[in-house]
Structures are given as C-alpha cells and as structure tokens.
Design an enzyme around this catalytic site. Sequence first.
Site, short mmCIF file in Angstrom:
data_model
loop_
_atom_site.label_atom_id
_atom_site.label_comp_id
_atom_site.label_asym_id
_atom_site.label_seq_id
_atom_site.Cartn_x
_atom_site.Cartn_y
_atom_site.Cartn_z
N GLY A 8 -12.93 -44.44 75.38
CA GLY A 8 -11.80 -43.82 74.68
C GLY A 8 -11.78 -44.23 73.21
N ARG A 36 -14.67 -36.89 74.00
CA ARG A 36 -14.78 -36.00 72.84
C ARG A 36 -16.01 -36.33 72.01
NH1 ARG A 36 -9.62 -36.73 69.20
NH2 ARG A 36 -8.71 -38.40 70.43
N ILE A 52 -15.07 -41.15 81.76
CA ILE A 52 -14.98 -42.38 82.54
C ILE A 52 -14.76 -42.10 84.02
CG2 ILE A 52 -12.53 -42.74 81.98
CD1 ILE A 52 -15.24 -45.45 82.58
N TYR A 140 3.27 -42.33 83.59
CA TYR A 140 2.51 -43.24 82.71
C TYR A 140 2.95 -44.69 82.96
CZ TYR A 140 1.18 -45.34 78.15
OH TYR A 140 0.68 -46.13 77.15
N LYS A 144 0.86 -47.83 84.50
CA LYS A 144 0.64 -49.09 83.76
C LYS A 144 1.11 -50.28 84.58
CE LYS A 144 -1.25 -47.65 79.89
NZ LYS A 144 -2.65 -47.95 79.61
P1 NAD Z 1 -5.27 -41.68 72.64
O1 NAD Z 1 -4.75 -40.60 73.54
O2 NAD Z 1 -5.11 -41.55 71.19
O3 NAD Z 1 -6.81 -41.91 72.94
C1 NAD Z 1 -7.35 -41.90 74.22
C2 NAD Z 1 -8.81 -41.50 74.09
O4 NAD Z 1 -9.35 -41.47 75.42
C3 NAD Z 1 -9.03 -40.11 73.47
O5 NAD Z 1 -9.96 -40.18 72.43
C4 NAD Z 1 -9.54 -39.27 74.62
O6 NAD Z 1 -10.49 -38.28 74.22
C5 NAD Z 1 -10.20 -40.32 75.50
N1 NAD Z 1 -10.29 -39.90 76.90
C6 NAD Z 1 -9.38 -39.18 77.61
N2 NAD Z 1 -9.86 -38.95 78.84
C7 NAD Z 1 -11.06 -39.54 78.91
C8 NAD Z 1 -12.03 -39.64 79.93
N3 NAD Z 1 -11.86 -39.07 81.11
N4 NAD Z 1 -13.16 -40.33 79.66
C9 NAD Z 1 -13.35 -40.89 78.45
N5 NAD Z 1 -12.48 -40.81 77.44
C10 NAD Z 1 -11.34 -40.14 77.68
O7 NAD Z 1 -4.60 -43.04 73.17
P2 NAD Z 1 -4.33 -44.37 72.33
O8 NAD Z 1 -3.02 -44.23 71.69
O9 NAD Z 1 -5.51 -44.70 71.51
O10 NAD Z 1 -4.16 -45.41 73.51
C11 NAD Z 1 -5.21 -46.25 73.93
C12 NAD Z 1 -4.68 -47.13 75.04
O11 NAD Z 1 -3.61 -47.93 74.53
C13 NAD Z 1 -4.11 -46.38 76.25
O12 NAD Z 1 -4.37 -47.10 77.42
C14 NAD Z 1 -2.63 -46.38 75.98
O13 NAD Z 1 -1.90 -46.29 77.17
C15 NAD Z 1 -2.46 -47.73 75.34
N6 NAD Z 1 -1.23 -47.80 74.50
C16 NAD Z 1 -1.16 -47.06 73.36
C17 NAD Z 1 0.00 -47.11 72.61
C18 NAD Z 1 0.15 -46.32 71.34
O14 NAD Z 1 1.26 -46.30 70.76
N7 NAD Z 1 -0.90 -45.65 70.86
C19 NAD Z 1 1.07 -47.92 73.03
C20 NAD Z 1 0.96 -48.62 74.22
C21 NAD Z 1 -0.22 -48.57 74.94
C1 AKB Z 2 3.75 -43.75 74.38
O1 AKB Z 2 4.74 -43.45 73.68
O2 AKB Z 2 3.46 -43.20 75.44
C2 AKB Z 2 2.88 -44.89 73.90
C3 AKB Z 2 3.32 -46.18 74.53
C4 AKB Z 2 4.45 -46.92 73.95
O3 AKB Z 2 2.76 -46.59 75.51
N1 AKB Z 2 2.94 -44.93 72.48
#
Ligand code: NAD
Ligand code: AKB
Length: 315
Positions: A8, A36, A52, A140, A144
């Site tokens: 990812g 992607r 994945i 979601y 988690k």
């Molecule tokens: P994002 O959606 O921006 O990125 C996820 C990436 O995973 C994308 O590039 C997508 O193409 C890729 N992806 C989706 N399905 C896939 C698959 N089957 N195989 C391979 N790749 C795949 O998400 P993010 O914001 O970068 O979040 C990353 C992690 O951090 C996640 O686990 C999310 O739950 C966690 N998280 C993010 C935030 C936030 O605010 N961004 C907050 C809390 C937790």
């Molecule tokens: C969402 O809003 O889903 C994420 C997170 C807090 O996990 N940014």
Amino acid sequence: MSKILIVGACGQLGTELTIKLRELKGNDNIIATDLREPVSLIADGPFEKLDILDKTQFHILLKKYEIKEVYHLAAVLSAKGEQDPQFAWHLNMESLMTILEAGREMLQKIYWPSSIAVFGPSTPNQNTQQDTVMDPNTVYGISKLAGERWCEYYHKKYGVDVRSLRYPGLIGYRALPGGGTTDYAVDIFHKAITGDSFECFLSENTILPMMYMDDAVKATIDLMETPAENVKVRSSYNVAAMSFSPSQITEEIQKYYPDFITTYSPDFRQKIAESWPASIDDTVARTDWGWKNDFNLTKMVDTMLRHLKREMVFD
Ligand code: NAD
Ligand code: AKB
C-alpha cells in the site's frame, strides 16, 4: 541491511513512509508495492505491483527480495468501508492474516496501523485511555479492533514481532487521503490555497484527534526501531498530537487567508466522527518508547500552507 517491503505504498501514509525509509536505509532496501501504478514521488526505487489478496504473488516477492520486514498499509478506510462493508472486512482482515502468517515463517518484524476508529460511542470521549471501552460501530473500526486482537495473539502465541499505532487523522501535503472521515482536514488546505471556499462534510464544532504526517512517520519508525522488550503493548499504542474542530482549523487558516470561508453540510461521516474520541491519552507510548509529537495546530497549518503554496509556484 535487511530489506523492507511496503504494502500500500502509493497511499497517503505509504508515500511518506516510503520516502523517509528510503532516505534512512537506502533506496534499494525499500521495496514499494501497491495495487496501483507507482506515484511519481516513489518512482526512484524498487516498485512491484501487488494485490495483497494474492498470497502467491506476495510470497514470490518475499523470496525474490529476501524480505525481513513488512509495513502493511493497504486498507479500506472508515467512510469508504461503509459503502461496501463486506469487501472492507475481507480486504482488511485477509491481508493482515496473510502477513501475520508470513511473520511466523519468515519475517523478523511487521508494522500494521490501527486507528482511533477502534473506539466507539460508549468510549469516554475526552483523553481516551490506552485501555478502555471499545465498541466501534463502523466496519473499518471493527476490522481494526479485530486486527489488534490478532496482532497480540500472534505475538503471544507464536512470538511474531508485530507492532502497531492507533493513528488519529493524518494530515500531509504530499499525498491525498483515501476515503476516511478525517479527510476534510487535508481537503480544506487545497481549497484555501486556490482561493475557493470549502464545504465541510462534518459540522463546525466536531472535534477530532489529528496528527501532522511528519509526526506519524517519526512515531512509526521510532516504534519499529525500539528494542523489542520495550514494546510492551502488542495490540496497538495510542498516539496523539492535537485535536481541533472544522471551525478551529478554519480560523487558523484565516490568519493567512482572511477571506477564506468554510460552509457546513454534514453527511453520513458526521455520525462516524461523533462515535470517535475528541482527544487521546498517549501516556503509555510516551513512557514505553519515548513518543513525543513536534507539531501542534499552529505549526501544522503554517507548514501545510508553506509547502502547498511552494508546489503551486513550481507546477
Ligand atoms: P490510503 O487509502 O491512502 O492508501 C492505501 C493504499 O493501499 C492505496 O495506495 C491503495 O491503492 C492500496 N491498496 C488498496 N487495496 C490494495 C490491495 N488489495 N493490495 C495492495 N494495495 C492495496 O490509506 P492511508 O491513509 O495511507 O492508510 C494507511 C494505513 O494507515 C491504513 O491501514 C489505515 O487504516 C491506517 N490509518 C490511516 C489514517 C489516516 O488518517 N490516513 C489514520 C489512521 C489509520
Ligand atoms: C479515517 O478517517 O478513516 C482515518 C482514520 C482516523 O483511521 N483517517
């Protein structure tokens, strides 16, 4: 140096972690993968296309690059998850189980992010503790929370060195967010710098915990470099930096753009936001491995606007 595979890597967090890990450990040691095509910011090092959910291809890549660490960042986030709950559960859980199983067989360390979405409407809303009531009501958040339990299980039962943080909403300028409830706090900057008004999908006084991306990347790498015996929480650590509402971030942006306005049109994401804490107590992370944030609301807004404005000049 042992090689790290990022799953990812083209996402909001993955882009930034890939850049930082390559800076610290060398381009060739960080294998970026995603469903992607590679985004330009991470095109300067090894990249492989990987779904994945395709276990065979994942294992081929582990062997090909002699991978010892995996950062697993692929997930469906909170808002997008509600559009197709079955698929969100499938992707979020299957992918984690595949990687935890690989942890038993061939990996030395795994990083997997959790979220403040593990908390729910019955969780105390202010200064939410590390150990407290958890009743998430989004697919979601449920995935988690289940993931956290599996991480602890694999650590205790099989000795898998898996580490995790419960991120709040992440805010950065390099990559756009991918379908969460906190996304507004990134989108708002893009409207401000182009001179547009911003229509917010949360109501003006909804306070949520947030973190600037540099702090999130620092927390992640610090946790992964901490000696294993100091990583005492094997579910996921609370980490915090700032909390604000849409009206408070608007006021901060208005210090730079006095004519900027936000209008409010709350949608289904409002209920999700209301089920999450307003602020997080991260004392355990601070005690166990020295976590400390560098960015508050003022510094985050200043940094975001400076970077986004500079990018506009060079576009
Ligand atoms: P994002 O959606 O921006 O990125 C996820 C990436 O995973 C994308 O590039 C997508 O193409 C890729 N992806 C989706 N399905 C896939 C698959 N089957 N195989 C391979 N790749 C795949 O998400 P993010 O914001 O970068 O979040 C990353 C992690 O951090 C996640 O686990 C999310 O739950 C966690 N998280 C993010 C935030 C936030 O605010 N961004 C907050 C809390 C937790
Ligand atoms: C969402 O809003 O889903 C994420 C997170 C807090 O996990 N940014």
